[in-house]
Design a protein around this motif. Structure first.
Motif, PDB file in Angstrom:
ATOM      1  N   GLY A 277       1.076  -1.072  -0.046  1.00 47.13           N
ATOM      2  CA  GLY A 277       0.082   0.136   0.138  1.00 47.13           C
ATOM      3  C   GLY A 277       0.902   1.209   0.073  1.00 47.13           C
ATOM      4  N   ILE A 278       0.292   2.301  -0.398  1.00 49.47           N
ATOM      5  CA  ILE A 278       1.064   3.577  -0.669  1.00 49.47           C
ATOM      6  C   ILE A 278       0.180   4.590   0.029  1.00 49.47           C
ATOM      7  CG2 ILE A 278       0.262   4.175  -2.884  1.00 49.47           C
ATOM      8  CD1 ILE A 278       2.910   5.585  -3.415  1.00 49.47           C
TER       9      ILE A 278
ATOM     10  N   ALA B 137      -1.069   3.893   4.575  1.00 41.77           N
ATOM     11  CA  ALA B 137      -0.227   2.672   3.758  1.00 41.77           C
ATOM     12  C   ALA B 137      -0.372   1.486   4.158  1.00 41.77           C
ATOM     13  CB  ALA B 137       1.227   3.303   3.498  1.00 41.77           C
ATOM     14  N   MET B 138      -0.189   1.308   5.230  1.00 39.07           N
ATOM     15  CA  MET B 138      -0.395  -0.105   5.949  1.00 39.07           C
ATOM     16  C   MET B 138      -1.902  -0.580   5.806  1.00 39.07           C
ATOM     17  SD  MET B 138      -0.700  -1.500   9.530  1.00 39.07           S
ATOM     18  CE  MET B 138      -1.131  -3.323   9.737  1.00 39.07           C
ATOM     19  N   ALA B 139      -2.883   0.170   6.071  1.00 35.10           N
ATOM     20  CA  ALA B 139      -4.386   0.011   5.671  1.00 35.10           C
ATOM     21  C   ALA B 139      -4.605  -0.544   4.538  1.00 35.10           C
ATOM     22  CB  ALA B 139      -5.212   0.925   6.392  1.00 35.10           C
TER      23      ALA B 139
ATOM     24  N   ALA C  59       3.942   5.304  14.435  1.00 31.41           N
ATOM     25  CA  ALA C  59       2.677   5.344  13.710  1.00 31.41           C
ATOM     26  C   ALA C  59       2.201   3.683  13.856  1.00 31.41           C
ATOM     27  CB  ALA C  59       2.709   6.034  12.378  1.00 31.41           C
ATOM     28  N   LEU C  60       3.057   3.027  13.577  1.00 25.31           N
ATOM     29  CA  LEU C  60       2.542   1.595  13.391  1.00 25.31           C
ATOM     30  C   LEU C  60       2.016   1.021  14.965  1.00 25.31           C
ATOM     31  CD1 LEU C  60       2.261  -1.125  11.825  1.00 25.31           C
ATOM     32  CD2 LEU C  60       4.866  -1.464  12.289  1.00 25.31           C
TER      33      LEU C  60
ATOM     34  N   LYS D 164       1.080  -8.477   9.233  1.00 27.73           N
ATOM     35  CA  LYS D 164       2.331  -8.166   9.868  1.00 27.73           C
ATOM     36  C   LYS D 164       3.062  -7.363   8.896  1.00 27.73           C
ATOM     37  CE  LYS D 164       6.398  -9.588  11.612  1.00 27.73           C
ATOM     38  NZ  LYS D 164       6.960  -8.971  12.922  1.00 27.73           N
ATOM     39  N   VAL D 165       3.311  -6.313   9.288  1.00 24.68           N
ATOM     40  CA  VAL D 165       4.219  -5.192   8.429  1.00 24.68           C
ATOM     41  C   VAL D 165       5.750  -5.733   8.194  1.00 24.68           C
ATOM     42  CG1 VAL D 165       4.857  -2.841   8.243  1.00 24.68           C
ATOM     43  CG2 VAL D 165       2.700  -3.540   8.999  1.00 24.68           C
ATOM     44  N   THR D 166       6.101  -6.070   7.361  1.00 30.39           N
ATOM     45  CA  THR D 166       7.438  -6.720   7.132  1.00 30.39           C
ATOM     46  C   THR D 166       8.568  -5.381   6.696  1.00 30.39           C
ATOM     47  OG1 THR D 166       6.835  -7.684   5.067  1.00 30.39           O
ATOM     48  CG2 THR D 166       6.973  -9.042   7.065  1.00 30.39           C
ATOM     49  N   ARG D 167       8.167  -4.573   5.746  1.00 28.89           N
ATOM     50  CA  ARG D 167       9.026  -3.989   5.191  1.00 28.89           C
ATOM     51  C   ARG D 167       8.422  -2.563   5.010  1.00 28.89           C
ATOM     52  NH1 ARG D 167      11.906  -6.837   0.243  1.00 28.89           N
ATOM     53  NH2 ARG D 167      13.360  -5.018   0.117  1.00 28.89           N
TER      54      ARG D 167
END
Lengths: 713, 152
Positions: free
Chosen positions: A574-575, A690-692, A629-630, A599-602
């Protein structure tokens, strides 16, 4: 808040240069005065030992101003980095104002932006005086003298000197009015990485924070605050508290009941033993659920118009209309060093030691509480163990509480006010809980023809001494980032519904952008998908051709992340991007689905903050902003339960991001010749959306209510 | 009276036996490098070495350390601690700095137990230490760097 660097502001600061001995304020020929080594009325001090100490007008709470501002001085002074030191400047509005605010304070990621020319001019003036002194002492033309890496030299005669040996002579030289500064191609230190000045003390236990201050005879004080916001003390029974060994006294103050003891543990035990009855007459008694319903209703009603272009009634002709409602909880800042302050009152004067982020408000507040002239209050601004906005108080509530404690003691003495983590988590001054309401219409070609967004939340500034800065207008910090978007939406209307509650709110690292970037950039992603567009390409198409810096960070982050679309090899991408505090940041997040949990990896991050004064600090702030933020998106919420009491209390139920959850981060800094802008906050806003967006692409799950963990539970 | 040794010095203190070691170190011995962050062993800012093992001093009553040897950030030394400090400084790990004493104690203990930790080992050993500035990328890097230094 705009950044306005005034000439007046520079002169006010640089005219007080100190070279070994103090120079007088005001322009003209400097005079020798009696040295008062710690009398703080200038930015630069050079000792006979060649050590250059820069007084930093911005509080160091991890974002790097000690190193950054010292770099600016060292650059123009042509000092060697090894001789540079940094020290916090004390409270003094005249000398140490933030030129972006016109008052002394740190916030809005303004430290570098407002200091960039001021500190360079200060360094250049100092250098000119050293050169003039050397010219006079050696009997050579000043123009033939060069300075490099802390050495002043004259090649033809072979004369060479360090700064220290020239300070006495330099103090007699006139202070230059407007010394020339280097052009960018002449920079030696700016743009290069170098060791931070505050690192070593933070690896061996010697760095001095407020909690580390111990004064003779000092009492430690903790305060029992009301469990509901807006409640007051009705009555209290201090018998059991006073029976605790070490507890010296108990006093009622404006914010609650204060327990004074000879050590911290006794104070805490004493407070536990205290019995307080609270008067809830004026208290917030709604739960978060009830408040959200009220906020959502107000958002649906549209609020007052704060931005309008074209006529959004064209929505009725749209081929497709998308709608969404977002809910953002209250958030505590939770800096690792809980709030604290040391105050010592003797003979009608007060001295304080604490992480004062807005000395401009803290100092007169203390003076008013104690009933003494403001000149008789001095504040030593110490390192702060994080803030993220928490110590930037228009209300000066912490300084006020400390002063009340000193006053209520009824005698001279030193007092250390300590907040526990529970006091911090339950203590308010939260990121405002917020509801966003959206409607967007797209035509048959997938073009966005209308965009409506209403924000409902409390104002941070209204009802505080900061309200005057709004000049009668709405509080921009409530909806910044929903307004001012460069996207070409056709018609748009942005509304704001001001909500009221006794729950105190405050700016929280990136302020309005904490929720607007999330809401705008995730809703836009859904609209782009409905229009059949790629998230990167779709955003670029919406931006005007001259939005170079916006396009620059989006294109850069797409490049370094190898963007090919939202899903690749079973991973989601996501951006999102945001301009906050005049800095442009775009991020791409890679997320994996681990048994239904994201799970956010990068994370890839492109930042354009103008001239990169210290790339290492910029990268560090992007990494930290991403982690901050995460953790928030995954875990953080402060909620009021039935009756209005906060349901969270400490890190067990208000969890922080852990190292095991931290992704790998790659940061690209856009090369720029624009004046530098801040980096403390701008790394935060794009991460959540971006994560969502990545998670929605991968799992199909839409996250309009935060935190994600909360929505799942 | 509680008798214990801190950073090589013996102490006999007549103190409320429930007092957490954290507040004894800070309020009585003025060893302020050990930080208060949560008081319930959730953040690790107060980590010290107790008889050679990392321990949260905020939940360790002073009565429990009778006869023990405590080492704090001010005095921790040895190959692992030196390598950790050097690695921390080389890449400027700290931001606000408040949690870093605890991070360094935990990282030192990790390297004493596992000279060449994997990312998984680092997660296991360091997940109890919160950094609100989220300096985790650099903490991880610095531990790997320190391990390399120790390898020689």
């Amino acid at each position: 808040m705009g950044v306005i660097t005034t000439r007046r502001g520079f002169l006010a600061g640089s005219a007080g240069l100190t070279l070994g001995l103090m120079l007088p304020l005001g322009r003209g020929r400097a005079q020798m005065t009696v040295a008062r080594p710690f009398a703080p009325n200038a930015f630069i001090r050079i000792g006979t030992d060649d050590i250059v100490t820069v007084l930093i007008k911005h509080i160091e709470m991890g974002q790097g101003p000690y190193t950054g501002l010292a770099t600016l001085v060292a650059e123009e002074l042509d000092a060697d980095w090894s001789q540079m030191r940094a020290e916090g400047a004390p409270a003094n509005d005249q000398l140490y104002a933030n030129l972006a605010f016109g008052l002394q304070g740190t916030g809005g990621s303004t430290a570098m932006a407002n200091s960039f020319m001021q500190m360079r001019k200060a360094g250049a003036a100092c250098r000119a005086m050293l050169v003039a002194a050397a010219a006079r002492e050696w009997g050579v033309p000043a123009a033939e003298i060069s300075v490099a890496a802390g050495a002043v030299s004259h090649a033809a005669s072979g004369h060479k000197s360090g700064f220290g040996a020239l300070t006495a002579a330099a103090a007699k030289e006139p202070v230059p009015d407007d010394p020339p500064v280097k052009t960018a191609d002449q920079f030696v230190l700016i743009g290069k990485d170098r060791p931070k000045l505050d690192t070593v003390g933070k690896t061996n236990g010697t760095a001095q924070f407020t909690l580390d201050v111990y004064r003779d005879g000092m009492l430690t004080v903790v305060v029992a605050h009301p469990p509901k916001f807006g409640a007051k003390v009705a009555s209290f029974d201090d018998k059991a508290a006073l029976a605790v060994k070490g507890v010296e006294m108990v006093r009622q103050i404006g914010s609650g009941v204060a327990v004074y003891a000879t050590n911290t543990f006794a104070a805490l035990k004493g407070r536990d033993a205290l019995v307080v009855k609270w008067d809830d007459t004026a208290a917030e008694t709604r739960s978060s659920a009830q408040m959200f319903d009220a906020f959502a209703k107000a958002a649906a009603e549209g609020g007052v118009t704060v931005e309008e272009k074209g006529d959004v009634s064209v929505m009725s002709g749209a081929a497709k209309v998308l709608e969404a409602e977002y809910r953002f909880p209250y958030l505590a800042h939770a800096p690792m060093e809980p709030l604290d302050a040391v105050i010592e009152v003797r003979g009608g004067k007060a001295e304080m030691w604490f992480g004062s982020q807005f000395p401009t408000f803290d100092r007169p507040t203390v003076a008013a509480v104690l009933g003494i002239p403001v000149e008789d209050v001095s504040i030593n601004v110490l390192l702060a163990g994080g803030s993220f906005g928490r110590r930037a108080q228009g209300s000066a509530h912490l300084a006020s509480e400390a002063a009340e404690i000193a006053k209520a003691a009824g005698r001279d003495g030193a007092f250390k006010l300590v907040w526990t983590r529970e006091d911090d988590v339950k203590g308010g001054y939260y990121r405002p809980m917020t509801v966003h309401r959206f409607r967007a219409g797209i035509d048959a070609e997938g073009k966005i023809i209308a965009w409506e967004n209403t924000v409902a939340n409390q104002s941070i500034m209204m009802g505080t001494p900061l309200e005057a800065m709004l000049q009668g207008g709405p509080d921009n910090s409530s909806f910044e980032g929903s307004t001012g978007l460069p996207y070409q939406f056709g018609a748009r209307r942005i509304g704001w519904a001001r909500m009221e509650s006794p729950v105190s709110v405050l700016w929280w690292r990136s302020v309005g952008h904490t929720h607007t970037a999330y809401a705008v950039e995730t809703f836009l992603d859904e609209v782009l998908e409905a229009a059949g567009k790629d998230p990167v390409q779709g955003r670029l198409e919406l931006l005007p051709a001259d939005a170079l810096r916006e396009r620059g960070v989006i294109e850069k982050v797409a490049e370094i992340s190898g963007w090919t679309g939202p899903v690749r090899d079973g991973k989601g991408y996501g951006i999102a991007w945001a301009k906050s505090f005049n800095t442009y940041v775009a991020q791409v997040v890679e997320v994996e689905n681990q048994a239904g949990i994201p799970k956010v990896t990068r994370v890839w991050c492109a930042v354009d903050c103008g001239i990169a004064v210290n790339p290492n600090i910029i990268r560090a702030q992007m990494e930290g902003g991403i982690g901050y933020a995460l953790g928030t998106v995954l875990h953080s919420r402060i909620t009021l339960g039935e009756g209005g009491e906060v349901e969270q209390s400490n890190f067990d139920d208000y969890p922080m991001l852990r190292i095991s959850e931290m992704p790998a981060v790659e940061v690209a800094i856009i090369a720029s010749e624009a004046d530098p802008t801040g980096v403390g906050e701008p790394g935060v806003p794009p991460l959540g959306p971006a994560m969502a967006n990545a998670w929605r692409a991968l799992s199909g799950q839409i996250q309009h209510y935060l935190p994600i963990g909360g929505a799942m539970s | 009276m509680t008798t214990f040794r801190v950073n090589g010095r013996d102490h006999d203190l007549d103190i409320d036996p429930d007092t957490p070691l954290l507040w004894v170190l800070r309020d009585e011995l003025r060893l302020t490098g050990t930080k208060f962050g949560c008081g319930i062993a959730q953040c690790g800012a107060c980590t010290v070495m107790l008889d050679g093992m990392p321990r949260r001093s905020c939940v360790t009553p002073i009565s429990m350390v009778e006869g023990s040897e405590i080492v704090t950030i001010e005095a921790i030394e040895g190959p692992e601690a030196d390598a950790v400090r050097a690695a921390w400084t080389a890449i400027d790990v700290p931001q606000c700095g408040w949690c870093q004493s605890g991070q360094i104690m935990s990282a030192t203990a990790l390297l004493q137990a596992i000279p060449k930790p994997t990312d998984g080992d680092i997660n296991d050993a360091m997940a109890g230490n919160v950094c609100r500035c989220a300096t985790y990328v650099r903490i991880r890097q610095a531990i790997h760097d320190a391990a390399k230094t120790l390898e020689g």
